[in-house]
Design an enzyme around this catalytic site. Structure first.
Site, PDB file in Angstrom:
ATOM      1  CB  SER A 225      -9.234   1.392   2.005  1.00 25.63           C
ATOM      2  OG  SER A 225      -8.869   0.308   2.026  1.00 25.63           O
TER       3      SER A 225
ATOM      4  CD  GLN B  53      -2.635  -4.973   3.847  1.00 23.75           C
ATOM      5  OE1 GLN B  53      -3.436  -4.026   3.901  1.00 23.75           O
ATOM      6  NE2 GLN B  53      -1.878  -5.314   2.858  1.00 23.75           N
TER       7      GLN B  53
ATOM      8  CB  CYS C  61      -0.822  -0.064   7.814  1.00 21.82           C
ATOM      9  SG  CYS C  61      -2.404  -0.027   7.069  1.00 21.82           S
TER      10      CYS C  61
ATOM     11  CG  HIS D  14      -6.211   1.842  -0.152  1.00 23.26           C
ATOM     12  ND1 HIS D  14      -4.797   2.504  -0.624  1.00 23.26           N
ATOM     13  CD2 HIS D  14      -5.577   0.825   0.723  1.00 23.26           C
ATOM     14  CE1 HIS D  14      -3.907   1.842  -0.288  1.00 23.26           C
ATOM     15  NE2 HIS D  14      -4.341   0.843   0.710  1.00 23.26           N
TER      16      HIS D  14
ATOM     17  CB  CYS E 251      -0.960  -0.088   1.410  1.00 28.49           C
ATOM     18  SG  CYS E 251      -1.949  -1.374   1.277  1.00 28.49           S
TER      19      CYS E 251
END
Length: 390
Positions: free
Chosen positions: A245, A156, A376, A346, A90
């Site tokens: 997101s 995640q 993150c 995102h 990310c």
């Protein structure tokens, strides 16, 4: 040590999965912001030393070194301009900013474009990993890795659930944070706060071609009730799609230059890079690392959290910025003031330079000085970039 400056940063408005940007090839999507950045800054395209492009899912239309493909598709940059594509999950294009700044600060280059692209519609997340699994060609988790982390799949989502539990967050608090993201993004859009950073993209619709200039993910009519009603991602958990997101298509870019380039090329900076930090920690809870990376960045910068005027903390999942606020003691009113990824989307590899465009413009709009950006990243990594508006 030489200073690295940000001349400008731009982004496309986010496109929802299957939405307005879904008809645009990611190479072309990246080329659009490269061209817009060159035009807006007025830099001589021949003076761009390199393009560092972030992209997470480098498969299909995002394969074949998508950064170089974007340069070749550009209508402004010459073929002689090199490019490289990087993956720090990310944080890919935030790392692109840091690599560009490091090149400038080392004196080896004078003008570098940091950029990112991700078409999550056309190249779904995980395509580059699942292809090999489907074809029986192995798995990313090696025998040694399995020995070190038996049975762990480095999720995640699981990490976000762990953070929510570790910091004793309630589902209602998480939902309220998600609602605030939409409310802030809606208010910013209505006020024209994103107009300077957004590059219009002409897209085809059933009604004919239109300019895509508004982030599609914002729910202007969001209520706590509507967010709270979304199905849990895991039975007994606290997270839903509404507090995560949004899957998003988009691209973004920033021009990083040296003081020599400012003088020789007649460029005007909007910020200087103050501090660059990247750290790594627990790969299982994974998403908690921005907390500790921020501690290190502030220490290196000789600053306290109260010295920072605005913060952009990527909203991969609501518990991440919520835990960050609790850990740092930061002022919630300075966090993601124009909304975050829960509302705006995102676009993975494009999010780093996307957030920088928003942070840069928010600082200037308010006449403020210091901005901090962090997010993150898969594997328990986090980048922190501190900038000073000029």
């Amino acid at each position: 040590m030489p200073t690295a400056y940000i001349v400008d940063a731009v982004r496309t408005a986010g496109g929802r999965r299957g939405g307005r940007l879904s008809g645009v090839h990611p190479v072309d999507l990246a080329a659009i912001v490269l061209d817009a950045l060159v035009e807006r800054t007025g830099i001589d395209p021949a003076k761009v030393d390199d393009v560092v492009m972030g992209c997470v899912t480098q498969a299909g239309e995002q394969a074949m070194q998508v950064g170089r493909m974007a340069v070749l598709a550009s209508k402004r940059l010459p073929q002689s301009c090199p490019a490289v594509t990087i993956d720090r999950q990310c944080g890919s294009s935030q790392q692109a900013i840091q690599f560009a700044a490091q090149a400038v600060m080392s004196g080896t280059q004078d003008a570098v474009i940091a950029a990112g692209v991700e078409s999550m519609t056309r190249v779904p997340m995980g395509t580059n990993a699942t292809f090999h699994m489907k074809e029986g060609m192995g798995h990313y988790k090696s025998p040694r890795l399995e020995e070190e982390f038996p049975g762990v799949m480095f999720s995640q989502f699981a990490g976000a659930q762990m953070i929510a539990d570790k910091y004793d967050m309630t589902k209602e608090a998480i939902d309220r944070f998600a609602l605030a993201s939409h409310q802030k993004a809606a208010a910013a859009t209505r006020a024209g706060a994103f107009e300077r950073e957004i590059v219009p993209v002409t897209v085809e619709t059933p009604e004919g071609p239109v300019e895509h200039t508004v982030d599609e993910g914002i729910r202007f009519d969001a209520t706590l009730e509507s967010i709270a009603s979304v199905k849990l991602l895991q039975e007994g958990g606290k997270l839903t799609a509404a507090s995560a997101s949004q899957i998003c298509d988009g691209s973004s870019a920033a021009l990083i230059v040296s003081e020599t380039a400012l003088k020789d090329l007649g460029l005007t900076p909007r910020a200087r890079i103050h501090t660059l930090t990247v750290t790594a920690g627990d790969p299982v809870i994974m998403l908690e690392e921005p907390l500790f990376a921020t501690d290190k960045a502030l220490q290196r910068a000789g600053l306290k959290i109260g010295d920072i005027d605005l913060y952009e903390v990527n909203e991969a999942f609501a518990p991440v910025p919520m835990a960050w606020l609790e850990h740092t003691g930061a002022d919630p009113d300075r966090l993601n003031v124009n909304g975050g990824a829960i509302a705006l989307g995102h676009p993975l590899g494009a999010s780093g330079t996307k957030l920088m465009a928003t942070l840069l413009n928010a600082l200037h709009a308010r006449g403020l000085k210091y901005g901090l950006q962090t997010m993150c990243e898969g594997g328990g990594i986090a980048n922190v970039t501190i900038i000073e508006a000029v």
